[in-house]
Scaffold this active site. Structure first.
Site, PDB file in Angstrom:
ATOM      1  N   GLU A   1      32.086  41.480  -0.733  1.00  0.00           N
ATOM      2  CA  GLU A   1      31.574  40.621   0.335  1.00  0.00           C
ATOM      3  C   GLU A   1      32.407  40.768   1.602  1.00  0.00           C
ATOM      4  O   GLU A   1      33.614  41.007   1.547  1.00  0.00           O
ATOM      5  CB  GLU A   1      31.577  39.161  -0.131  1.00  0.00           C
ATOM      6  CG  GLU A   1      30.634  38.960  -1.309  1.00  0.00           C
ATOM      7  CD  GLU A   1      30.421  37.507  -1.721  1.00  0.00           C
ATOM      8  OE1 GLU A   1      29.259  37.135  -1.920  1.00  0.00           O
ATOM      9  OE2 GLU A   1      31.399  36.751  -1.852  1.00  0.00           O
TER      10      GLU A   1
ATOM     11  N   CYS B   1      35.748  39.424   8.500  1.00  0.00           N
ATOM     12  CA  CYS B   1      36.705  39.289   7.400  1.00  0.00           C
ATOM     13  C   CYS B   1      36.289  40.301   6.345  1.00  0.00           C
ATOM     14  O   CYS B   1      35.163  40.258   5.852  1.00  0.00           O
ATOM     15  CB  CYS B   1      36.630  37.861   6.845  1.00  0.00           C
ATOM     16  SG  CYS B   1      37.656  37.609   5.388  1.00  0.00           S
TER      17      CYS B   1
ATOM     18  N   CYS C   1      40.613  41.300  -7.767  1.00  0.00           N
ATOM     19  CA  CYS C   1      42.014  41.138  -7.388  1.00  0.00           C
ATOM     20  C   CYS C   1      42.817  40.831  -8.647  1.00  0.00           C
ATOM     21  O   CYS C   1      42.319  40.168  -9.550  1.00  0.00           O
ATOM     22  CB  CYS C   1      42.130  39.966  -6.404  1.00  0.00           C
ATOM     23  SG  CYS C   1      43.812  39.685  -5.802  1.00  0.00           S
TER      24      CYS C   1
ATOM     25  N   CYS D   1      45.885  34.072  -8.184  1.00  0.00           N
ATOM     26  CA  CYS D   1      46.117  32.754  -7.565  1.00  0.00           C
ATOM     27  C   CYS D   1      45.147  31.723  -8.153  1.00  0.00           C
ATOM     28  O   CYS D   1      43.945  31.968  -8.252  1.00  0.00           O
ATOM     29  CB  CYS D   1      45.936  32.825  -6.051  1.00  0.00           C
ATOM     30  SG  CYS D   1      47.101  33.939  -5.255  1.00  0.00           S
TER      31      CYS D   1
ATOM     32  N   CYS E   1      41.770  30.581  -6.157  1.00  0.00           N
ATOM     33  CA  CYS E   1      40.956  31.583  -5.447  1.00  0.00           C
ATOM     34  C   CYS E   1      39.897  32.223  -6.342  1.00  0.00           C
ATOM     35  O   CYS E   1      40.191  32.661  -7.459  1.00  0.00           O
ATOM     36  CB  CYS E   1      41.876  32.678  -4.889  1.00  0.00           C
ATOM     37  SG  CYS E   1      41.009  33.938  -3.937  1.00  0.00           S
TER      38      CYS E   1
ATOM     39  N   GLU F   1      43.984  42.177  -2.598  1.00  0.00           N
ATOM     40  CA  GLU F   1      45.299  42.056  -1.973  1.00  0.00           C
ATOM     41  C   GLU F   1      45.541  43.363  -1.211  1.00  0.00           C
ATOM     42  O   GLU F   1      45.778  44.416  -1.830  1.00  0.00           O
ATOM     43  CB  GLU F   1      46.353  41.821  -3.073  1.00  0.00           C
ATOM     44  CG  GLU F   1      47.791  42.007  -2.663  1.00  0.00           C
ATOM     45  CD  GLU F   1      48.178  41.249  -1.386  1.00  0.00           C
ATOM     46  OE1 GLU F   1      47.870  40.063  -1.253  1.00  0.00           O
ATOM     47  OE2 GLU F   1      48.807  41.886  -0.521  1.00  0.00           O
TER      48      GLU F   1
ATOM     49  N   SER G   1      46.426  39.778   5.658  1.00  0.00           N
ATOM     50  CA  SER G   1      46.996  38.679   4.887  1.00  0.00           C
ATOM     51  C   SER G   1      47.472  39.165   3.525  1.00  0.00           C
ATOM     52  O   SER G   1      46.768  39.903   2.841  1.00  0.00           O
ATOM     53  CB  SER G   1      45.944  37.580   4.703  1.00  0.00           C
ATOM     54  OG  SER G   1      46.484  36.504   3.993  1.00  0.00           O
TER      55      SER G   1
ATOM     56  N   ASN H   1      39.340  25.004  -0.338  1.00  0.00           N
ATOM     57  CA  ASN H   1      37.897  25.029  -0.569  1.00  0.00           C
ATOM     58  C   ASN H   1      37.612  24.966  -2.055  1.00  0.00           C
ATOM     59  O   ASN H   1      38.301  25.589  -2.855  1.00  0.00           O
ATOM     60  CB  ASN H   1      37.298  26.307   0.022  1.00  0.00           C
ATOM     61  CG  ASN H   1      37.395  26.306   1.535  1.00  0.00           C
ATOM     62  OD1 ASN H   1      36.912  25.392   2.192  1.00  0.00           O
ATOM     63  ND2 ASN H   1      38.059  27.308   2.091  1.00  0.00           N
TER      64      ASN H   1
ATOM     65  N   CYS I   1      37.408  30.590   3.048  1.00  0.00           N
ATOM     66  CA  CYS I   1      38.584  31.189   2.403  1.00  0.00           C
ATOM     67  C   CYS I   1      38.573  30.936   0.906  1.00  0.00           C
ATOM     68  O   CYS I   1      38.412  29.811   0.458  1.00  0.00           O
ATOM     69  CB  CYS I   1      39.870  30.580   2.958  1.00  0.00           C
ATOM     70  SG  CYS I   1      40.047  30.760   4.712  1.00  0.00           S
TER      71      CYS I   1
HETATM   72  N1  SAH Z   1      45.146  38.547  -1.059  1.00  0.00           N
HETATM   73  C1  SAH Z   1      45.455  38.216   0.311  1.00  0.00           C
HETATM   74  C2  SAH Z   1      44.202  38.174   1.134  1.00  0.00           C
HETATM   75  C3  SAH Z   1      43.320  36.958   0.903  1.00  0.00           C
HETATM   76  S1  SAH Z   1      43.325  36.054   2.342  1.00  0.00           S
HETATM   77  C4  SAH Z   1      46.258  36.938   0.361  1.00  0.00           C
HETATM   78  O1  SAH Z   1      46.463  36.347  -0.680  1.00  0.00           O
HETATM   79  O2  SAH Z   1      46.763  36.576   1.415  1.00  0.00           O
HETATM   80  C5  SAH Z   1      42.543  34.634   1.924  1.00  0.00           C
HETATM   81  C6  SAH Z   1      43.363  33.394   2.183  1.00  0.00           C
HETATM   82  O3  SAH Z   1      42.665  32.262   1.646  1.00  0.00           O
HETATM   83  C7  SAH Z   1      44.698  33.448   1.462  1.00  0.00           C
HETATM   84  O4  SAH Z   1      45.677  32.758   2.177  1.00  0.00           O
HETATM   85  C8  SAH Z   1      44.364  32.691   0.201  1.00  0.00           C
HETATM   86  O5  SAH Z   1      45.520  32.231  -0.457  1.00  0.00           O
HETATM   87  C9  SAH Z   1      43.490  31.599   0.743  1.00  0.00           C
HETATM   88  N2  SAH Z   1      42.658  30.963  -0.268  1.00  0.00           N
HETATM   89  C10 SAH Z   1      42.277  31.450  -1.456  1.00  0.00           C
HETATM   90  N3  SAH Z   1      41.509  30.582  -2.110  1.00  0.00           N
HETATM   91  C11 SAH Z   1      41.384  29.511  -1.323  1.00  0.00           C
HETATM   92  C12 SAH Z   1      40.693  28.279  -1.436  1.00  0.00           C
HETATM   93  N4  SAH Z   1      39.976  27.976  -2.525  1.00  0.00           N
HETATM   94  N5  SAH Z   1      40.788  27.421  -0.402  1.00  0.00           N
HETATM   95  C13 SAH Z   1      41.485  27.729   0.712  1.00  0.00           C
HETATM   96  N6  SAH Z   1      42.143  28.866   0.872  1.00  0.00           N
HETATM   97  C14 SAH Z   1      42.111  29.750  -0.131  1.00  0.00           C
END
Ligand code: SAH
Length: 339
Positions: A90, A103, A110, A114, A117, A158, A189, A288, A331
């Site tokens: 996506e 984006c 991934c 986390c 996510c 990532e 990021s 989110n 996000c």
């Molecule tokens: N893997 C990279 C790129 C992803 S960026 C990273 O971790 O930075 C997407 C951003 O959204 C990251 O900061 C991630 O931690 C954040 N994110 C992931 N899930 C989320 C959620 N449910 N709500 C808000 N932010 C979230």
């Protein structure tokens, strides 16, 4: 067979030289690729004989739009793109006053795990090639018919876990014969792959580095981000300080506010102590909701209070605007799809 978009410009020049082509050919081809041609036949300023010759040893990759969702709230557009092997990723186009941003994803899935996510559910399937990363920008731009001026590498995957292809992509998207998007208009990021942050600093590209911090200490960070067990907060902050020193660029720390997990006044104070004196900005993202997890955001007042606390302690913080919430484009909500 090689995808022409997997070459850097100088590699493309060499490749074409080997095929007996003049030097200027690389510029012509780079321009066509960036316009989103889908075959050699569309490269009308190149002779038929040359096109036929090149099509025997290389190909022009494409991305198919499988689905497209447009937000009724803010025009944010989410694409489900199909890769040549049938996997889907996506990408999200966002409309701002200062221009159009995309984006993009760097991997199919991934492996960072986390807890909050959606992109990591089901793990990593594979990394994207440099061409596949670039194609998201090319084919979204072709579809909307307007210039995309900013890129955020904040989609699925990532980016620093796919380092070489991401660097190649950055060089190509920045190239003047290509999409010519300035490094200052690109953010990358990372969840905090420490050795790769040092490597990125050495690349000497003035992009903006965003670091997903999400916690002021190891105890909280360990509980939501497995990567922290390998690269704890102290090491991450040290790498960030090195990055700032080497590049003289400000770092943006992302902090997803999760109710009852990392959003207390004490957490804000500890975060302020951790970041004190650094050339940085804190981007607060009210977490989110994703279906599989039980994390919730606090109410507006609590989020405001956390932000105000940081600012009062001398840390520059803002709350990220939420876009595309009606189409699961915010996000952490992007997902790979396997066919
Ligand atoms: N893997 C990279 C790129 C992803 S960026 C990273 O971790 O930075 C997407 C951003 O959204 C990251 O900061 C991630 O931690 C954040 N994110 C992931 N899930 C989320 C959620 N449910 N709500 C808000 N932010 C979230």
């Amino acid at each position: 067979m090689i995808d022409l978009k997997d070459f850097e410009f100088s590699e493309l020049e060499n490749f074409l030289k080997e095929q007996g082509e003049p030097k200027f050919r690389a510029g012509q081809i780079f321009e066509w690729l960036s316009k989103g041609v889908e075959s050699f036949d569309e490269m009308t300023n190149i002779s038929k004989a040359t096109r036929e010759k090149l099509s025997k040893v290389s190909f022009v990759s494409t991305l198919k739009i499988r689905e497209k969702y447009v937000s009724k709230l803010d025009k944010t557009t989410k694409y489900l793109f199909e890769l040549p092997d049938g996997n889907c990723i996506e990408s999200v186009v966002m409309y701002y006053n200062h221009g159009i941003s995309i984006c993009i994803s760097s991997q199919v899935g991934c492996r960072m795990g986390c807890g909050f996510c959606a992109s990591t559910i089901g793990g990593l399937y594979r990394s994207l090639t440099a061409g596949e990363i670039l194609n998201q920008v090319i084919f979204a731009q072709k579809d909307i018919g307007e210039r995309i001026s900013n890129i955020v590498m904040m989609g699925i995957g990532e980016p620093l876990d796919n380092f070489e292809n991401v660097i190649k992509f950055l060089h190509n998207v920045n190239h003047e014969k290509g999409l010519n998007i300035g490094y200052r208009h690109i953010s990358l990021s990372t969840c905090g792959l420490v050795p790769k942050i040092y490597d990125l600093a050495k690349e000497n590209m003035p992009i903006t580095l965003s670091v997903s911090l999400h916690a002021p200490n190891n105890e909280i960070r360990n509980s939501i981000m497995p990567v922290n067990k390998k690269y704890p907060v102290e090491e991450l902050i040290k790498a960030c300080k090195d990055y700032i020193k080497t590049t003289t660029r400000r770092i943006s720390f992302e902090y997803s506010l999760i109710s009852g997990v990392n959003d207390s006044e004490k957490d804000a104070e500890e975060l302020a102590r951790l970041l004190k004196g650094m050339l940085c900005h804190v981007n607060l993202i009210p977490v989110n909701k994703i279906e599989e997890r039980e994390y919730h955001k606090g109410n507006k007042k609590e989020i405001r209070a956390f932000c105000d606390k940081l600012n009062s302690l001398g840390i520059n913080a803002t709350v990220r605007r939420e876009l595309g919430s009606d189409i699961q484009a915010s996000c952490g909500q992007l997902r790979k799809k396997l066919l």
